[in-house]
Write a protein that holds these residues in place. Structure first.
Motif, mmCIF file in Angstrom:
data_model
loop_
_atom_site.group_PDB
_atom_site.id
_atom_site.type_symbol
_atom_site.label_atom_id
_atom_site.label_comp_id
_atom_site.label_asym_id
_atom_site.label_seq_id
_atom_site.Cartn_x
_atom_site.Cartn_y
_atom_site.Cartn_z
ATOM 1 N N GLU A 303 -1.723 4.886 19.514
ATOM 2 C CA GLU A 303 -2.674 5.925 19.115
ATOM 3 C C GLU A 303 -2.800 7.019 20.169
ATOM 4 O O GLU A 303 -2.906 8.199 19.845
ATOM 5 C CB GLU A 303 -4.045 5.325 18.800
ATOM 6 N N GLN A 307 -1.933 10.790 19.185
ATOM 7 C CA GLN A 307 -2.903 11.872 19.308
ATOM 8 C C GLN A 307 -2.295 13.076 20.037
ATOM 9 O O GLN A 307 -2.758 14.200 19.887
ATOM 10 C CB GLN A 307 -4.151 11.389 20.063
ATOM 11 N N GLN A 314 3.205 8.134 16.004
ATOM 12 C CA GLN A 314 2.455 8.364 14.765
ATOM 13 C C GLN A 314 2.950 7.436 13.659
ATOM 14 O O GLN A 314 2.154 6.823 12.932
ATOM 15 C CB GLN A 314 2.598 9.824 14.345
ATOM 16 N N LEU A 317 2.026 3.782 14.478
ATOM 17 C CA LEU A 317 0.595 3.576 14.273
ATOM 18 C C LEU A 317 0.295 3.465 12.779
ATOM 19 O O LEU A 317 -0.526 2.636 12.359
ATOM 20 C CB LEU A 317 -0.204 4.721 14.896
ATOM 21 N N LYS A 333 -5.544 5.540 6.461
ATOM 22 C CA LYS A 333 -5.142 5.927 7.818
ATOM 23 C C LYS A 333 -3.634 5.758 8.011
ATOM 24 O O LYS A 333 -2.992 6.543 8.710
ATOM 25 C CB LYS A 333 -5.898 5.098 8.857
ATOM 26 N N TRP A 337 -1.188 8.911 9.228
ATOM 27 C CA TRP A 337 -0.319 8.941 10.411
ATOM 28 C C TRP A 337 1.160 9.036 10.035
ATOM 29 O O TRP A 337 1.933 9.725 10.722
ATOM 30 C CB TRP A 337 -0.575 7.715 11.290
#
Length: 357
Positions: A303, A307, A314, A317, A333, A337
Motif C-alpha cells: 500500500e 500510494q 497497486q 494490493l 478496493k 487498485w
C-alpha cells in the motif's frame, strides 16, 4: 554613520597615497591606481588608474604591471593594445606573478598580441599552476588533451586540478559529463569525477559510481565493484543505494546471494519512502523471502508503494483485497487498485479487469 566614516578613511588614504605617489613612491603609485580603478576614496577614473599603474609598473611593481596588462587587453583607461598587454604581462610574469603567467599563457595559446605558440603557452600555464593558480590548473587538462594532444600530461594535470574541488563539486562535474549538461557527454569522464568524490565519502558519488559499474557505463562492467560502492553509500543512508544493494543480495550479483540481507536493505530504503523498495519488501513478506512470511505486513508495504503510484504494488494490493490476504476481503478496493495499475498500462492488471471484474 559607519559607512560615512569608512568613506572618510578611504579619502584620507587616497590623499596620503597621492602625496607619496607624486614623490615617486612606487607602492603608493600602485595603491593610488587601485583607488582610481575601484573608486576607493576617489571617483572611479580608469584613465587615471592606468596612468598610476604605469608609473608603478615602470618601477617594477609586478601587480601594477599585471593590472596595466589587463587594461591594455580590455581597452580600459587606455586604447586596446594586445601587444602592450603581452609586454606588461611578461614583465609581471618574469617576476613570478601567477595571474600574469596565466594571462601570458592564454595570450600565447590564442595568438593575441603575440604569435601563437603552444609550447610557450604550456610553459606559462604550468608556472602559474605550480603556484596554485586555480584557472591555470583548470585550463591545463583540456589544453594538453585538445591543443597539445598529450594524454599523459592531460591526465597528470587533471589529477592535480581535481584537488581544487570539494567532493560535492567533483560529483557535480561528474553529473555534467554523464548527462552532457554544460559539457560534451562523456561517461568515462563522469566515472573519473564520481570516483574522486566517492573516495572522499560523497554518498551520491558512491551510488552513481556503483550504478556505472553495475551497468558498464564509462567503465568495464563489474558487479563486485558495483556492490562495493552501493554499500558505501547505503551505509550513509542513501535510499537508492540501499535498494540497489538489496537487489545485489537478492540476485547474488557482486555478492553471495542472501535473501535476509536483501530484505534488510529493502527495509532501510523502504523506511525512507523508496517505492520500489517498499514493493520488494512487500513481496519478501508475502513469500517469506529473507523474513518470516507475514501477509499483513506485505499488504502494508504494497500500500505504501501503491500510494506513490507504483503500478506493480497497486496490482498486488488489489490482489490482496480480492483474496483477503493480509487485509479484509474487499472487492471494491480490489477493483480500485487494479484499475489504477491498469491505467498505467500494467498488463496483468488489464487482464484481471477483463477476467475478474
Amino acid at each position: 554613520a559607519m559607512k560615512r566614516g569608512r568613506a572618510k578613511e578611504y579619502e584620507q588614504a587616497a590623499s596620503l597615497f597621492e602625496k607619496a605617489a607624486q614623490q615617486g613612491h612606487a607602492d603608493a603609485q600602485f595603491c593610488l591606481g587601485v583607488c582610481y580603478d575601484f573608486g576607493e576614496g576617489v571617483a572611479v577614473d580608469k584613465a587615471k588608474a592606468a596612468q598610476w599603474y604605469e608609473k608603478a609598473a615602470q618601477q617594477g611593481i609586478a601587480a601594477a604591471q599585471y593590472n596595466l596588462g589587463n587594461f591594455y587587453s580590455r581597452g580600459e583607461g587606455v586604447a586596446k593594445d594586445k601587444a602592450k598587454a603581452v609586454y606588461w604581462y611578461e614583465k609581471a610574469a618574469q617576476q613570478g606573478d601567477a595571474s600574469a603567467q596565466y594571462s601570458l599563457g592564454f595570450s600565447y595559446q590564442l595568438g593575441q598580441g603575440v604569435d601563437e605558440d603552444a609550447d610557450k603557452a604550456a610553459s606559462w600555464f604550468e608556472k602559474a599552476a605550480e603556484q596554485g593558480h586555480r584557472d591555470a590548473l583548470m585550463t591545463l587538462p583540456s589544453f594538453y588533451e585538445y591543443v597539445v594532444e598529450d594524454a599523459a600530461k592531460a591526465a597528470y594535470w587533471k589529477d592535480r586540478s581535481a584537488k581544487l574541488y570539494s567532493p560535492e563539486e567533483q560529483f557535480d562535474i561528474g553529473v555534467c559529463f554523464y548527462f552532457g549538461k554544460g559539457a560534451r557527454q562523456n561517461k568515462t569522464e563522469a566515472v573519473y569525477w564520481y570516483e574522486k568524490a566517492a573516495q572522499q565519502g560523497n554518498a551520491e558519488a558512491q551510488y552513481s559510481l556503483g550504478f556505472c559499474y553495475s551497468n558498464g557505463e564509462g567503465v568495464t562492467q563489474d558487479k563486485v565493484k558495483a556492490a562495493y560502492w552501493y554499500e558505501k553509500a547505503a551505509q550513509q543512508g542513501h535510499a537508492s543505494a540501499q535498494f540497489n544493494l538489496g537487489l545485489c543480495y537478492d540476485n547474488g550479483e557482486g555478492v553471495r546471494q542472501d535473501k535476509a540481507k536483501a530484505a534488510y536493505w529493502y527495509e532501510q530504503a523502504a523506511q525512507q519512502g523508496h517505492a520500489k523498495a517498499q514493493y520488494n519488501l512487500g513481496y519478501c513478506y508475502s513469500h517469506g523471502e529473507g523474513v518470516r512470511q507475514d501477509k499483513a505486513k506485505a499488504a502494508q508495504w504494497y500500500e505504501k508503494a501503491a500510494q506513490q503510484g507504483y503500478a506493480s504494488a497497486q496490482y498486488n494490493l488489489g490482489v490482496c483485497y480480492y483474496n483477503g490476504e493480509g487485509v479484509a476481503r474487499n472487492r471494491a478496493k480490489a477493483k480500485e487498485w487494479v484499475q489504477k495499475a491498469a491505467a498505467q498500462g500494467y498488463e496483468d492488471a488489464k487482464k484481471a479487469l477483463r477476467e475478474h471484474f
